[in-house]
Design an enzyme around this catalytic site. Sequence first.
Site, PDB file in Angstrom:
ATOM      1  N   ASP A 161       0.866  -1.169   0.000  1.00  0.00           N
ATOM      2  CA  ASP A 161       0.000   0.000   0.000  1.00  0.00           C
ATOM      3  C   ASP A 161       0.908   1.226   0.000  1.00  0.00           C
ATOM      4  O   ASP A 161       2.105   1.125   0.284  1.00  0.00           O
ATOM      5  CB  ASP A 161      -0.882  -0.062   1.250  1.00  0.00           C
ATOM      6  CG  ASP A 161      -1.766   1.154   1.405  1.00  0.00           C
ATOM      7  OD1 ASP A 161      -2.337   1.603   0.412  1.00  0.00           O
ATOM      8  OD2 ASP A 161      -1.866   1.658   2.542  1.00  0.00           O
TER       9      ASP A 161
ATOM     10  N   ASP B 251      -0.310   5.030   0.993  1.00  0.00           N
ATOM     11  CA  ASP B 251      -0.619   5.992   2.044  1.00  0.00           C
ATOM     12  C   ASP B 251      -0.577   5.337   3.421  1.00  0.00           C
ATOM     13  O   ASP B 251      -1.216   4.302   3.656  1.00  0.00           O
ATOM     14  CB  ASP B 251      -2.001   6.606   1.794  1.00  0.00           C
ATOM     15  CG  ASP B 251      -2.037   7.383   0.494  1.00  0.00           C
ATOM     16  OD1 ASP B 251      -1.924   8.612   0.538  1.00  0.00           O
ATOM     17  OD2 ASP B 251      -2.162   6.745  -0.570  1.00  0.00           O
TER      18      ASP B 251
END
Length: 342
Positions: free
Chosen positions: A133, A135
């Site tokens: 991922d 963020d």
Amino acid sequence: MSKTNMAQPPAEQSLVNLTLNKWFSYQDSVFLPLTNIPNKQQGLFSIAFAGDFDVSSVNSIIDFLAKQNQIVTAICQYQPDLGLAPALCFYAKNAEQAINPLVLQEFSHTLDCQLVQVAAPPSLYKPGLLVMDMDSTAITIECIDEIARLADVYDEVASVTALAMAGKLDFSESLNQRVAKLEGIEKSLIEELKSALPLMPGIKVLCQILKQHDWYLAIASGGFVPFAERVQELINLDEVHANVLEFKDDKLTGKVLGTIVDAQQKAIILESLQHKLGLEKSQTVAIGDGANDLVMMAKAGLGVAVHGKPKVVEQAQAAICEGSLLQLLYMLAIPLENEPAL
């Protein structure tokens, strides 16, 4: 280790006497070297790291695991990188059911360390795949929240982000709601934010080490392409997948173009890359912090929650709850290679 050292009374015996990367049995407070190593395809490996360990903490961990019906049959002290303190790995040959990561986390707090469990651990020393991922994982911020600051709608957007990351709101629905509030933001402000992305501590060195060992690195993000491409430049990723923001007259329209990278799409990206690279599932790793990372993490050989919410920690195979992402190496570099198995 000398026989003298091995026979020291518990109060005097120090873990510095354990030869790094070697496996030992442990009975009656005495470490005895083993000639073979554990079988990585059998049992569970409990890894204690980010702590100051002594014989007392070894005993505490062994007792804790025993209460969970996991009998430790071998112990190893190892240090995957000079940037990391030595960790301890406890092997339970006949253990099958992993302990809930939240229970591990609660116990590890009593020893001021972190404790994770992995089965069939990936090997750093063979080609592998890491899908991450972006963020709050590869970088320390949520980009959409920072864009919202520029539009003076931060509180509205951040509250929706929090619900989505906690799994209380459908991600695609939440994304469209949040992006709609960003209509009118100048493209130049996006570029300014992109130029100052704060990397998560340890991620750059982690990626450098993985690349040295022929790992393929990718982002699968519910964030946005401009930021993902900037992270790709900063840490030398092989490819990135993220959402496309629509611009008109160099301003955001408040719309997202194309397929949204949601939980299912992240899992599809991971599986597609695994097949493209011809890797076994056991050599695939996924890391993330939010509920929309859980499907991807479940599809990987090893799914690791990074500074994750409780729901994410509980459903991940392992969790790094604090500190540098370089600590992922503890799960990839257990000394299990090039020797016959126990």
